[in-house]
Design a protein around this motif. Structure first.
Motif, PDB file in Angstrom:
ATOM      1  N   GLU A 152     -12.520   0.194  -2.893  1.00 13.46           N
ATOM      2  CA  GLU A 152     -11.476   0.423  -1.902  1.00 13.46           C
ATOM      3  C   GLU A 152     -10.474   1.446  -2.420  1.00 13.46           C
ATOM      4  O   GLU A 152      -9.733   1.183  -3.359  1.00 13.46           O
ATOM      5  CB  GLU A 152     -10.758  -0.889  -1.573  1.00 13.46           C
ATOM      6  CG  GLU A 152     -11.619  -1.872  -0.816  1.00 13.46           C
ATOM      7  CD  GLU A 152     -10.859  -3.146  -0.458  1.00 13.46           C
ATOM      8  OE1 GLU A 152      -9.614  -3.075  -0.297  1.00 13.46           O
ATOM      9  OE2 GLU A 152     -11.508  -4.192  -0.339  1.00 13.46           O
ATOM     10  N   TYR A 153     -10.513   2.609  -1.802  1.00 16.23           N
ATOM     11  CA  TYR A 153      -9.432   3.558  -2.004  1.00 16.23           C
ATOM     12  C   TYR A 153      -8.246   3.082  -1.174  1.00 16.23           C
ATOM     13  O   TYR A 153      -8.371   2.195  -0.337  1.00 16.23           O
ATOM     14  CB  TYR A 153      -9.868   4.955  -1.570  1.00 16.23           C
ATOM     15  CG  TYR A 153     -10.994   5.533  -2.400  1.00 16.23           C
ATOM     16  CD1 TYR A 153     -10.728   6.366  -3.480  1.00 16.23           C
ATOM     17  CD2 TYR A 153     -12.319   5.247  -2.101  1.00 16.23           C
ATOM     18  CE1 TYR A 153     -11.759   6.897  -4.244  1.00 16.23           C
ATOM     19  CE2 TYR A 153     -13.358   5.773  -2.865  1.00 16.23           C
ATOM     20  CZ  TYR A 153     -13.070   6.590  -3.926  1.00 16.23           C
ATOM     21  OH  TYR A 153     -14.087   7.106  -4.678  1.00 16.23           O
ATOM     22  N   LYS A 154      -7.087   3.677  -1.364  1.00 20.14           N
ATOM     23  CA  LYS A 154      -5.910   3.226  -0.631  1.00 20.14           C
ATOM     24  C   LYS A 154      -6.065   3.427   0.868  1.00 20.14           C
ATOM     25  O   LYS A 154      -5.553   2.645   1.670  1.00 20.14           O
ATOM     26  CB  LYS A 154      -4.659   3.955  -1.142  1.00 20.14           C
ATOM     27  CG  LYS A 154      -4.221   3.495  -2.525  1.00 20.14           C
ATOM     28  CD  LYS A 154      -2.898   4.140  -2.932  1.00 20.14           C
ATOM     29  CE  LYS A 154      -2.446   3.622  -4.293  1.00 20.14           C
ATOM     30  NZ  LYS A 154      -1.154   4.229  -4.714  1.00 20.14           N
ATOM     31  N   LYS A 155      -6.779   4.484   1.264  1.00 19.13           N
ATOM     32  CA  LYS A 155      -6.910   4.797   2.679  1.00 19.13           C
ATOM     33  C   LYS A 155      -8.367   4.892   3.137  1.00 19.13           C
ATOM     34  O   LYS A 155      -8.637   5.388   4.233  1.00 19.13           O
ATOM     35  CB  LYS A 155      -6.206   6.128   2.987  1.00 19.13           C
ATOM     36  CG  LYS A 155      -4.704   6.112   2.741  1.00 19.13           C
ATOM     37  CD  LYS A 155      -3.975   5.173   3.698  1.00 19.13           C
ATOM     38  CE  LYS A 155      -2.476   5.222   3.498  1.00 19.13           C
ATOM     39  NZ  LYS A 155      -1.753   4.322   4.425  1.00 19.13           N
ATOM     40  N   ALA A 156      -9.299   4.434   2.322  1.00 15.06           N
ATOM     41  CA  ALA A 156     -10.712   4.557   2.695  1.00 15.06           C
ATOM     42  C   ALA A 156     -11.533   3.451   2.055  1.00 15.06           C
ATOM     43  O   ALA A 156     -11.203   2.950   0.979  1.00 15.06           O
ATOM     44  CB  ALA A 156     -11.258   5.920   2.260  1.00 15.06           C
ATOM     45  N   ARG A 168     -10.210  -4.875  -2.965  1.00 17.29           N
ATOM     46  CA  ARG A 168      -8.766  -5.123  -3.029  1.00 17.29           C
ATOM     47  C   ARG A 168      -8.377  -6.114  -1.930  1.00 17.29           C
ATOM     48  O   ARG A 168      -8.740  -7.279  -2.016  1.00 17.29           O
ATOM     49  CB  ARG A 168      -8.006  -3.798  -2.922  1.00 17.29           C
ATOM     50  CG  ARG A 168      -8.146  -2.918  -4.154  1.00 17.29           C
ATOM     51  CD  ARG A 168      -7.790  -1.481  -3.882  1.00 17.29           C
ATOM     52  NE  ARG A 168      -6.445  -1.304  -3.368  1.00 17.29           N
ATOM     53  CZ  ARG A 168      -5.381  -1.052  -4.110  1.00 17.29           C
ATOM     54  NH1 ARG A 168      -5.505  -0.978  -5.419  1.00 17.29           N
ATOM     55  NH2 ARG A 168      -4.194  -0.872  -3.564  1.00 17.29           N
ATOM     56  N   ASP A 169      -7.716  -5.642  -0.898  1.00 16.92           N
ATOM     57  CA  ASP A 169      -7.218  -6.554   0.133  1.00 16.92           C
ATOM     58  C   ASP A 169      -7.826  -6.299   1.508  1.00 16.92           C
ATOM     59  O   ASP A 169      -7.341  -6.797   2.511  1.00 16.92           O
ATOM     60  CB  ASP A 169      -5.692  -6.459   0.228  1.00 16.92           C
ATOM     61  CG  ASP A 169      -5.222  -5.060   0.643  1.00 16.92           C
ATOM     62  OD1 ASP A 169      -6.056  -4.135   0.697  1.00 16.92           O
ATOM     63  OD2 ASP A 169      -4.011  -4.892   0.900  1.00 16.92           O
ATOM     64  N   TYR A 170      -8.911  -5.520   1.561  1.00 20.10           N
ATOM     65  CA  TYR A 170      -9.486  -5.159   2.862  1.00 20.10           C
ATOM     66  C   TYR A 170      -9.950  -6.388   3.636  1.00 20.10           C
ATOM     67  O   TYR A 170      -9.670  -6.537   4.830  1.00 20.10           O
ATOM     68  CB  TYR A 170     -10.657  -4.197   2.660  1.00 20.10           C
ATOM     69  CG  TYR A 170     -11.268  -3.689   3.957  1.00 20.10           C
ATOM     70  CD1 TYR A 170     -10.660  -2.669   4.675  1.00 20.10           C
ATOM     71  CD2 TYR A 170     -12.453  -4.232   4.445  1.00 20.10           C
ATOM     72  CE1 TYR A 170     -11.210  -2.197   5.858  1.00 20.10           C
ATOM     73  CE2 TYR A 170     -13.010  -3.769   5.628  1.00 20.10           C
ATOM     74  CZ  TYR A 170     -12.380  -2.750   6.326  1.00 20.10           C
ATOM     75  OH  TYR A 170     -12.926  -2.301   7.501  1.00 20.10           O
TER      76      TYR A 170
END
Length: 250
Positions: A56-60, A94-96
């Motif tokens: 998980e990237y911050k925006k992708a 992460r938190d997705y």
């Protein structure tokens, strides 16, 4: 637990491997299984390696897996509890799941109690004695500095590189460890026996091994490995006070 409701456990779907095309066939089968259990499932535990790679990237997030993510969203919105344990292939989650699907995500084994039965549940990687090569590699993968540097790779490069290594590196893929080794050599069995000296658990439920296993740890404690959705298509089911290991045939 609600009367006539069940708890289900499944792991090691590895969606995305070995190719997207072949993975879609298995994804459709897993979604079909979710459709069959949604009528009596009270809780579903996904024990890791749902994806062959996830970062998980911050925006992708990695593209694909729309069918299984949509089905999990549908089941969660219907009121079914779902719990997710990260595995060694999707440990960079992460938190997705929590923010988008309202599915809690765990990074270590966790205890649950149902119908007065205690469960210790997790993915299973890096537990017990041995497996030192993987344990060293996991420390590198989970190091905050390593993750920070990796995020600077463009997703097209980072995801392609990780997918290649995930399939080719036998230490990651687990291809060298897909046979029953005997109880004395099964690291998760040894881990369960050690934990049992600290506290009683009726059931230990893990994935990671890609082998459906059911082993008595003591007279009233049992270790279950849920197998995988690559070769075996197996899952565990807890109904009233009975836990069974079953195969999905569709």
């Amino acid at each position: 637990m609600t009367i006539n409701k069940k708890i289900y456990f499944a792991s090691d779907q590895h969606f995305g491997a070995p190719t997207i095309e072949k993975s879609k066939i298995r994804e459709q089968k897993f979604v079909a299984w979710l459709d069959t259990i949604k009528y009596d499932a009270e809780v579903i535990f996904l024990l890791g390696d749902l994806f062959d790679f996830w970062f998980e990237y911050k925006k992708a997030v990695p593209k694909g897996f729309v069918r299984v993510l949509g089905k999990l969203a549908e089941l969660r919105d219907s009121g079914i509890q779902i719990h997710f344990f990260v595995g060694n292939h999707d440990l960079w989650m992460r938190d997705y799941f929590e923010s988008e699907l309202n599915i809690p995500t765990y990074y270590e084994p966790k205890e649950f109690t149902f119908n007065h039965k205690t469960f210790l549940i997790g993915h299973g990687d890096g537990l017990g004695p041995g497996d030192k090569g993987y344990k060293r590699m996991k420390k590198v993968f989970t190091n905050p500095i390593s993750k920070w540097f990796y995020r600077w790779l463009h997703p097209d490069i980072g995801i392609r590189l990780a997918q290649y290594l995930s399939v080719k590196n036998k230490l990651i893929s687990g291809e060298e460890d897909v046979k029953f080794l005997g109880e004395e050599n099964e690291w998760l069995v040894q881990y369960c026996k050690k934990k049992l000296t600290e506290k009683h658990y009726d059931y230990f439920i893990f994935g990671h091994r890609h082998l459906p296993l059911e082993i008595a740890i003591s007279e009233n404690s049992k270790y279950i490995n849920t197998g995988d959705w690559i070769t075996h298509y197996t899952f565990a089911k807890f109904e009233r006070n009975k836990l069974s290991l079953e195969n999905f045939k569709n």
